[in-house]
Motif scaffolding. Structure first.
Motif, PDB file in Angstrom:
ATOM      1  N   ILE A 120       0.882  -1.161   0.000  1.00 16.31           N
ATOM      2  CA  ILE A 120       0.000   0.000   0.000  1.00 16.31           C
ATOM      3  C   ILE A 120       0.921   1.211   0.000  1.00 16.31           C
ATOM      4  O   ILE A 120       1.721   1.399   0.926  1.00 16.31           O
ATOM      5  CB  ILE A 120      -0.932   0.002   1.224  1.00 16.31           C
ATOM      6  CG1 ILE A 120      -1.678  -1.339   1.335  1.00 16.31           C
ATOM      7  CG2 ILE A 120      -1.889   1.178   1.140  1.00 16.31           C
ATOM      8  CD1 ILE A 120      -2.473  -1.714   0.109  1.00 16.31           C
ATOM      9  N   GLN A 121       0.816   2.017  -1.020  1.00 16.49           N
ATOM     10  CA  GLN A 121       1.779   3.087  -1.260  1.00 16.49           C
ATOM     11  C   GLN A 121       1.620   4.240  -0.277  1.00 16.49           C
ATOM     12  O   GLN A 121       0.511   4.677   0.039  1.00 16.49           O
ATOM     13  CB  GLN A 121       1.618   3.609  -2.692  1.00 16.49           C
ATOM     14  CG  GLN A 121       2.459   4.819  -3.036  1.00 16.49           C
ATOM     15  CD  GLN A 121       3.916   4.482  -3.300  1.00 16.49           C
ATOM     16  OE1 GLN A 121       4.495   3.645  -2.621  1.00 16.49           O
ATOM     17  NE2 GLN A 121       4.502   5.137  -4.273  1.00 16.49           N
ATOM     18  N   LEU A 122       2.747   4.753   0.198  1.00 11.00           N
ATOM     19  CA  LEU A 122       2.824   5.996   0.960  1.00 11.00           C
ATOM     20  C   LEU A 122       3.682   6.966   0.151  1.00 11.00           C
ATOM     21  O   LEU A 122       4.815   6.649  -0.199  1.00 11.00           O
ATOM     22  CB  LEU A 122       3.432   5.772   2.340  1.00 11.00           C
ATOM     23  CG  LEU A 122       2.707   4.802   3.276  1.00 11.00           C
ATOM     24  CD1 LEU A 122       3.407   4.742   4.628  1.00 11.00           C
ATOM     25  CD2 LEU A 122       1.246   5.173   3.454  1.00 11.00           C
ATOM     26  N   LEU A 123       3.131   8.138  -0.138  1.00 11.72           N
ATOM     27  CA  LEU A 123       3.809   9.095  -1.005  1.00 11.72           C
ATOM     28  C   LEU A 123       3.299  10.493  -0.682  1.00 11.72           C
ATOM     29  O   LEU A 123       2.158  10.667  -0.251  1.00 11.72           O
ATOM     30  CB  LEU A 123       3.524   8.771  -2.483  1.00 11.72           C
ATOM     31  CG  LEU A 123       4.333   9.545  -3.523  1.00 11.72           C
ATOM     32  CD1 LEU A 123       5.716   8.912  -3.689  1.00 11.72           C
ATOM     33  CD2 LEU A 123       3.614   9.562  -4.876  1.00 11.72           C
ATOM     34  N   ASP A 124       4.145  11.484  -0.889  1.00  8.89           N
ATOM     35  CA  ASP A 124       3.678  12.869  -0.817  1.00  8.89           C
ATOM     36  C   ASP A 124       2.869  13.153  -2.078  1.00  8.89           C
ATOM     37  O   ASP A 124       3.412  13.507  -3.119  1.00  8.89           O
ATOM     38  CB  ASP A 124       4.867  13.824  -0.699  1.00  8.89           C
ATOM     39  CG  ASP A 124       4.440  15.287  -0.837  1.00  8.89           C
ATOM     40  OD1 ASP A 124       3.246  15.582  -0.611  1.00  8.89           O
ATOM     41  OD2 ASP A 124       5.298  16.127  -1.171  1.00  8.89           O
ATOM     42  N   SER A 125       1.537  12.978  -1.977  1.00 11.14           N
ATOM     43  CA  SER A 125       0.635  13.217  -3.111  1.00 11.14           C
ATOM     44  C   SER A 125      -0.230  14.454  -2.881  1.00 11.14           C
ATOM     45  O   SER A 125      -1.289  14.603  -3.505  1.00 11.14           O
ATOM     46  CB  SER A 125      -0.273  11.996  -3.331  1.00 11.14           C
ATOM     47  OG  SER A 125       0.474  10.861  -3.689  1.00 11.14           O
ATOM     48  N   TRP A 126       0.207  15.347  -2.009  1.00 10.29           N
ATOM     49  CA  TRP A 126      -0.583  16.514  -1.647  1.00 10.29           C
ATOM     50  C   TRP A 126      -0.970  17.333  -2.882  1.00 10.29           C
ATOM     51  O   TRP A 126      -0.115  17.736  -3.663  1.00 10.29           O
ATOM     52  CB  TRP A 126       0.218  17.369  -0.675  1.00 10.29           C
ATOM     53  CG  TRP A 126      -0.467  18.624  -0.212  1.00 10.29           C
ATOM     54  CD1 TRP A 126      -1.715  18.729   0.309  1.00 10.29           C
ATOM     55  CD2 TRP A 126       0.083  19.944  -0.217  1.00 10.29           C
ATOM     56  NE1 TRP A 126      -1.985  20.039   0.646  1.00 10.29           N
ATOM     57  CE2 TRP A 126      -0.903  20.806   0.326  1.00 10.29           C
ATOM     58  CE3 TRP A 126       1.304  20.479  -0.619  1.00 10.29           C
ATOM     59  CZ2 TRP A 126      -0.684  22.172   0.464  1.00 10.29           C
ATOM     60  CZ3 TRP A 126       1.511  21.847  -0.475  1.00 10.29           C
ATOM     61  CH2 TRP A 126       0.530  22.678   0.068  1.00 10.29           C
ATOM     62  N   GLY A 127      -2.259  17.550  -3.050  1.00  6.65           N
ATOM     63  CA  GLY A 127      -2.764  18.426  -4.099  1.00  6.65           C
ATOM     64  C   GLY A 127      -2.776  17.844  -5.488  1.00  6.65           C
ATOM     65  O   GLY A 127      -3.221  18.503  -6.426  1.00  6.65           O
ATOM     66  N   LYS A 128      -2.332  16.625  -5.662  1.00  7.71           N
ATOM     67  CA  LYS A 128      -2.277  16.041  -6.998  1.00  7.71           C
ATOM     68  C   LYS A 128      -3.688  15.761  -7.505  1.00  7.71           C
ATOM     69  O   LYS A 128      -4.546  15.290  -6.764  1.00  7.71           O
ATOM     70  CB  LYS A 128      -1.453  14.752  -6.974  1.00  7.71           C
ATOM     71  CG  LYS A 128      -1.174  14.175  -8.353  1.00  7.71           C
ATOM     72  CD  LYS A 128      -0.232  12.974  -8.260  1.00  7.71           C
ATOM     73  CE  LYS A 128       0.042  12.384  -9.642  1.00  7.71           C
ATOM     74  NZ  LYS A 128       0.935  11.201  -9.554  1.00  7.71           N
TER      75      LYS A 128
END
Length: 484
Positions: A120-128
């Motif tokens: 399960i991916q953890l990523l900085d996806s803020w605002g995408k």
């Protein structure tokens, strides 16, 4: 321009995906356990990039940067020049209902591997805006280099809405997972399944069948059990509050009901193409806001505004409103935010504060505040207007890209002496420098302009952040942003 109510009846399985689900609310039996983070003894041979800390700060601006302080309760990975490895729990699991809080700096990348196999991916996806199977909360893709070029990755599952929070803020992910099943001979008779993934209180994936391990699995085979594996070689990350239950029922996916009684159809208010302004009651902790205006902006970002005192009392990302209580049966006039909600406070937005010891008022004297409604601009954005202590106030909140809300309060004519707006009232507020403040242990940020001089002081709740409204040659106004 949408200046009328936009109502739509939708099936329950769509309606519920954006509804907050408390941890273990749907678990049937089983015991709740927690992974101890007093030290690293719950993990197998941790590499040097892993440690236990008492507090952390993941940078909002600097890529892949975390700092920490001694103590216990937080698991941290800070990749360095040495050997950086993933970490495995001593605990092994089959079915699991897992909840964990995590924090990531800007541009960081990590992951949670169920049974060490399914990421399960953890990523900085803020605002995408356009999400893929590589974004926060996704089921990561499988990989097969025998497939045609450009198609090596396949079978990933992207989140259906982005409720990722900004870098450096604490977030929560809850994963309901069913392990693959095997008969007595060891033959697989049922694939692994992600029953639900709930990010920051919003269901983002439901009922995803996993044919085989995802890319980067620690094991070539599938099995009934395996350890949790946390990715530590890609980017800095912190975790706390690992809680889990071993009872997961596939009926927790609520998508089976398609026939409705006419009085039992959920009613939502949606934002499509332009902002929506919606009047209703709204229940918040401790009270009902009877003169609420909920404003839904583009890019799945919204706020609630109290016409009785000028307060922005909550903010959220995700879908807009559940108006079912207003319209079903006799109705009670109430509508509820759908999505990942942060409650602020519902006290007066402005006050005259003449000394450091004068408390912010819970209410204003009769006649001090008089609402004058709102006006919509060409884009459909409202400017709220009111009279405060004899002066005219214009109050407008905007968002360019769904990442944050920017509020501007302006005064027609000169402002009286010692006029302030209260920007935040919280248990804890930390000055991070350059006009950026963390609110309530990195729940959200407040950003001021560089020329502003906010006042941070003690309050009955803990701390409060005030911004003086000063007269200048360019007019009288203040501006700040809420970031989450």
């Amino acid at each position: 321009m949408q200046n009328k109510y936009l109502l739509k009846c939708i099936p329950l399985h769509v309606f519920l995906w954006a509804t907050f689900i408390p941890f273990f609310a749907s678990a049937q039996g089983g015991s709740t356990a927690q992974i101890s983070l007093n030290d690293l003894s719950a993990f197998k041979s941790p590499s040097a990039n892993w440690s236990i800390a008492g507090s952390v700060m993941a940078d909002f601006v600097k890529p892949n940067t975390i700092t920490k302080k001694d103590g216990s309760g937080i698991l941290v990975s800070i990749p360095g020049k040495g050997k950086n490895e993933d970490i495995f729990t001593n605990m092994e699991h089959g079915d699991i209902d897992l909840s964990v809080d995590f924090m990531m700096p800007k541009e960081s990348n990590s992951g949670i591997y169920l049974q060490g196999r399914y990421e399960i991916q953890l990523l900085d996806s803020w605002g995408k805006q356009a999400l893929t199977s590589g974004d926060l909360g996704a089921v990561y893709e499988r990989w097969d280099e025998s497939r045609p070029a450009g198609q090596f990755g396949f079978d990933g599952v992207a989140p259906r809405i982005n409720v990722s929070r900004a870098p450096g803020l604490w977030q929560n992910i809850r994963i309901l997972f069913q392990a693959p099943k095997f008969d007595a001979s060891g033959k697989k008779i049922a694939n692994a399944r992600v029953v639900k993934i709930i990010l920051n209180g919003v269901v983002i994936i439901e009922n995803a069948e996993l044919q085989a391990p995802t890319r980067g699995s620690a094991f070539a085979n599938e099995a009934a059990t395996g350890p949790l594996r946390l990715q530590g070689d890609h980017g800095a990350v912190a975790f706390k509050n690992f809680k889990y239950n071993t009872t997961v029922n596939s009926s927790q996916v609520d998508g089976s009901r398609n026939v409705w009684d006419e009085n039992d159809k959920p009613v939502t208010v949606d934002v499509k193409g332009e902002p929506v302004v919606f009047r209703s009651f709204v229940d918040i902790p401790g009270k009902r806001v009877t003169h609420s205006v909920s404003v839904g902006l583009l890019h799945n970002i919204s706020f609630g505004y109290d016409l009785e005192n000028g307060a922005i009392y909550n903010i959220w990302k995700g879908a807009f409103l559940d108006a079912s209580p207003m319209w079903l049966s006799r109705g009670d006039g109430n509508a509820n935010p759908i999505g990942s909600v942060i409650h602020l406070n519902d006290k007066p937005a402005l006050a005259s504060i003449h000394s450091d010891t004068q408390a912010w008022p819970d209410t204003l004297a009769t006649g001090v505040y008089r609402a004058k409604g709102y006006e919509l601009d060409e884009a459909g954005l409202p400017t709220f207007k009111y009279i405060f202590d004899g002066i005219s106030i214009n109050d407008k909140t905007t968002s360019d890209d769904g990442k944050m809300l920017t509020r501007k309060i302006s005064v027609d004519g000169p402002a009286p002496k010692d006029l302030f707006t209260r920007v935040a009232d919280a248990h804890d507020i930390t000055d991070l420098g350059n006009g950026l403040f963390s609110i309530d242990d990195f729940t959200y940020y407040v950003q001021f302009e560089k020329s502003d001089k906010p006042v941070l002081r003690a309050s009955a709740k803990g701390k409060e952040l005030l911004l003086p409204i000063k007269n200048t040659d360019k007019g009288t106004s203040v501006q700040y942003s809420l970031i989450w």
